[in-house]
Design an enzyme around this catalytic site. Structure first.
Site, short mmCIF file in Angstrom:
data_model
loop_
_atom_site.label_atom_id
_atom_site.label_comp_id
_atom_site.label_asym_id
_atom_site.label_seq_id
_atom_site.Cartn_x
_atom_site.Cartn_y
_atom_site.Cartn_z
N GLY A 12 0.51 3.08 16.12
CA GLY A 12 1.93 2.86 16.37
C GLY A 12 2.77 3.68 15.40
NE ARG A 152 12.06 -0.41 2.48
CZ ARG A 152 11.27 -1.15 3.24
NH1 ARG A 152 10.81 -2.31 2.80
NH2 ARG A 152 10.94 -0.74 4.44
CG HIS A 176 5.80 -6.57 1.44
ND1 HIS A 176 6.73 -5.72 0.91
CD2 HIS A 176 5.73 -6.26 2.76
CE1 HIS A 176 7.20 -4.95 1.87
NE2 HIS A 176 6.62 -5.26 3.00
N1 LIG Z 1 3.13 -3.51 4.20
C1 LIG Z 1 4.32 -3.04 4.48
O1 LIG Z 1 5.12 -2.82 3.60
C2 LIG Z 1 4.69 -2.74 5.91
C3 LIG Z 1 5.73 -1.86 6.21
C4 LIG Z 1 6.01 -1.56 7.54
C5 LIG Z 1 5.29 -2.16 8.56
N2 LIG Z 1 4.32 -3.06 8.22
C6 LIG Z 1 3.51 -3.72 9.26
O2 LIG Z 1 2.61 -2.79 9.83
C7 LIG Z 1 2.28 -3.20 11.15
C8 LIG Z 1 2.46 -2.03 12.11
O3 LIG Z 1 3.81 -1.67 12.22
P1 LIG Z 1 4.27 -0.55 13.27
O4 LIG Z 1 5.70 -0.35 13.08
O5 LIG Z 1 3.33 0.62 13.23
O6 LIG Z 1 4.01 -1.35 14.64
P2 LIG Z 1 3.71 -0.71 16.08
O7 LIG Z 1 3.91 -1.78 17.08
O8 LIG Z 1 4.43 0.58 16.25
O9 LIG Z 1 2.14 -0.35 16.00
C9 LIG Z 1 1.15 -1.29 15.95
C10 LIG Z 1 -0.02 -0.78 16.77
O10 LIG Z 1 -1.13 -1.66 16.61
C11 LIG Z 1 -1.83 -1.63 17.85
N3 LIG Z 1 -2.76 -2.74 17.97
C12 LIG Z 1 -2.51 -4.02 18.27
N4 LIG Z 1 -3.66 -4.72 18.30
C13 LIG Z 1 -4.65 -3.86 17.99
C14 LIG Z 1 -6.07 -3.99 17.84
N5 LIG Z 1 -6.69 -5.16 18.04
N6 LIG Z 1 -6.77 -2.88 17.53
C15 LIG Z 1 -6.16 -1.70 17.33
N7 LIG Z 1 -4.82 -1.51 17.45
C16 LIG Z 1 -4.10 -2.59 17.79
C17 LIG Z 1 -0.71 -1.67 18.89
O11 LIG Z 1 -1.19 -1.25 20.16
C18 LIG Z 1 0.30 -0.71 18.28
O12 LIG Z 1 0.14 0.62 18.75
C19 LIG Z 1 3.18 -4.41 11.44
O13 LIG Z 1 2.47 -5.61 11.20
C20 LIG Z 1 4.30 -4.25 10.44
O14 LIG Z 1 4.94 -5.48 10.14
C21 LIG Z 1 4.00 -3.35 6.94
#
Ligand SMILES: NC(=O)c1ccc[n+]([C@@H]2O[C@H](COP(=O)([O-])OP(=O)(O)OC[C@H]3O[C@@H](n4cnc5c(N)ncnc54)[C@H](O)[C@@H]3O)[C@@H](O)[C@H]2O)c1
Length: 310
Positions: A12, A152, A176
């Site tokens: 994603g 940030r 976080h």
């Molecule tokens: N740690 C941090 O500081 C931080 C920062 C930003 C985002 N995040 C988290 O990262 C995650 C991803 O965010 P994003 O913006 O890329 O979301 P997104 O929806 O763009 O991408 C997530 C991807 O995971 C895939 N997915 C779902 N289930 C799956 C599985 N079983 N196997 C493989 N792939 C699978 C989906 O198809 C999707 O393409 C979210 O949980 C978000 O909250 C964390």
């Protein structure tokens, strides 16, 4: 000598952008995995087709399975659901728990020596789940949050003072979430304390904006959450490990008594090198900072209990 392999689960916004940074920095070959058919393959091919233009040399492949991830050096786990406006990171717990469990099982079976970098939210809880589920040593399971939160904070300071981000050193502790603990005491600009440049009320306002920094982006984007800075942070960790840089960075790690905390994953400064977490740095905190750390740890513990792992 073999090229390093970086697998990124979840193609994603965060995953695909991480692939972009990793490939352009030539950190190794990149494998993108997602459950959506065609998405990891299409993004990988598109990124590889950019390499003759940008002049980077990295193989980029996409897959809906895990065979291509075999013998990865680093696996970055971004699979899961991101926040929408009005949602807290905790609202994602149930759905992302199931995703992380199945992903970790598949990854670990094929790359038993890898370092795992967790990104999926709620971050501290998902890092804990990854650690427990993988049964890897604690040095090889690391959550990404502190570098992002610190970045940030630095960005807001740079904007406020009209100075270069390059000259700001800062540190942040804790989970976080909105209870993260920025440490203005450890914030300097080319060695000069931040308090020389800004009054306490201004610093407090920047700290508050940092705490809500993720939500600020969610409210602007409306359909997803931040991804440029989060993916850059995950790749900074990847680079520190693959190049054995021994950098001092805030990361989410399993604590076993450090900072008086036990059996949770929490953001603390660590030395990050070829062995993953090579040491945890324990700072002397003021009573006020200790209180903030305790509050943040309590909220992480509550979330971990909701996993119902035992
Ligand atoms: N740690 C941090 O500081 C931080 C920062 C930003 C985002 N995040 C988290 O990262 C995650 C991803 O965010 P994003 O913006 O890329 O979301 P997104 O929806 O763009 O991408 C997530 C991807 O995971 C895939 N997915 C779902 N289930 C799956 C599985 N079983 N196997 C493989 N792939 C699978 C989906 O198809 C999707 O393409 C979210 O949980 C978000 O909250 C964390």
């Amino acid at each position: 000598m073999k090229r390093k392999k970086i697998s990124i689960i979840g193609a994603g916004f965060v995953g695909a952008t991480a692939a972009h940074w990793a490939a352009t920095k030539e950190l190794g070959d990149v494998v993108l995995v997602d459950i959506l058919e065609g998405i990891p393959q299409g993004k990988a091919l598109d990124l590889f087709e950019a390499s003759p233009i940008e002049g980077f040399d990295a193989k980029v492949t996409g897959s809906n399975g895990y065979e291509e991830t075999r013998d990865s050096d680093i696996v970055i786990i971004t699979s899961g659901v991101p926040r929408k406006p009005g949602m807290s990171r905790e609202d994602l717990l149930e759905i992302n728990k199931k995703i992380i469990e199945s992903v970790v099982d598949q990854v670990v079976a094929r790359s038993p020596q890898a370092v795992l970098i967790a990104v999926t939210n709620p971050l501290d809880t998902m890092t804990y789940l990854t650690f427990k589920r993988s049964k890897f040593p604690k040095q090889r399971v690391i959550g990404m949050a502190g570098i992002l939160d610190t970045a940030r904070y630095k960005a807001f300071i740079a904007m406020e003072l009209g100075i270069s981000v390059e000259d700001i050193q800062a540190l942040l502790l804790g989970g976080h979430g909105d209870e993260m603990v920025p440490l203005p005491r450890y914030t300097t600009i080319s060695g000069i304390p931040l308090s020389h440049f800004l009054p306490k009320e201004k610093i407090d306002r920047l700290v508050e904006r940092t705490r809500k920094g993720g939500g600020e982006i969610v409210n602007l984007l409306k359909t997803g959450s931040a991804f440029y800075a989060p993916s850059a942070a995950a790749i900074q960790m990847t680079e520190a490990i693959l190049k054995d840089k021994k950098r001092i960075l805030p990361c989410c790690v399993y604590l076993d008594g450090e900072y008086g905390l036990r059996d949770l994953c929490f953001g603390v400064p660590v030395k990050l090198g070829g062995g993953g977490i090579e040491s945890i740095i324990e700072l002397d905190l003021t009573e006020e900072e200790k209180k903030l750390v305790t509050r943040s740890a309590e909220s992480v513990k509550k979330s971990i209990l909701e996993l119902k792992l035992s």
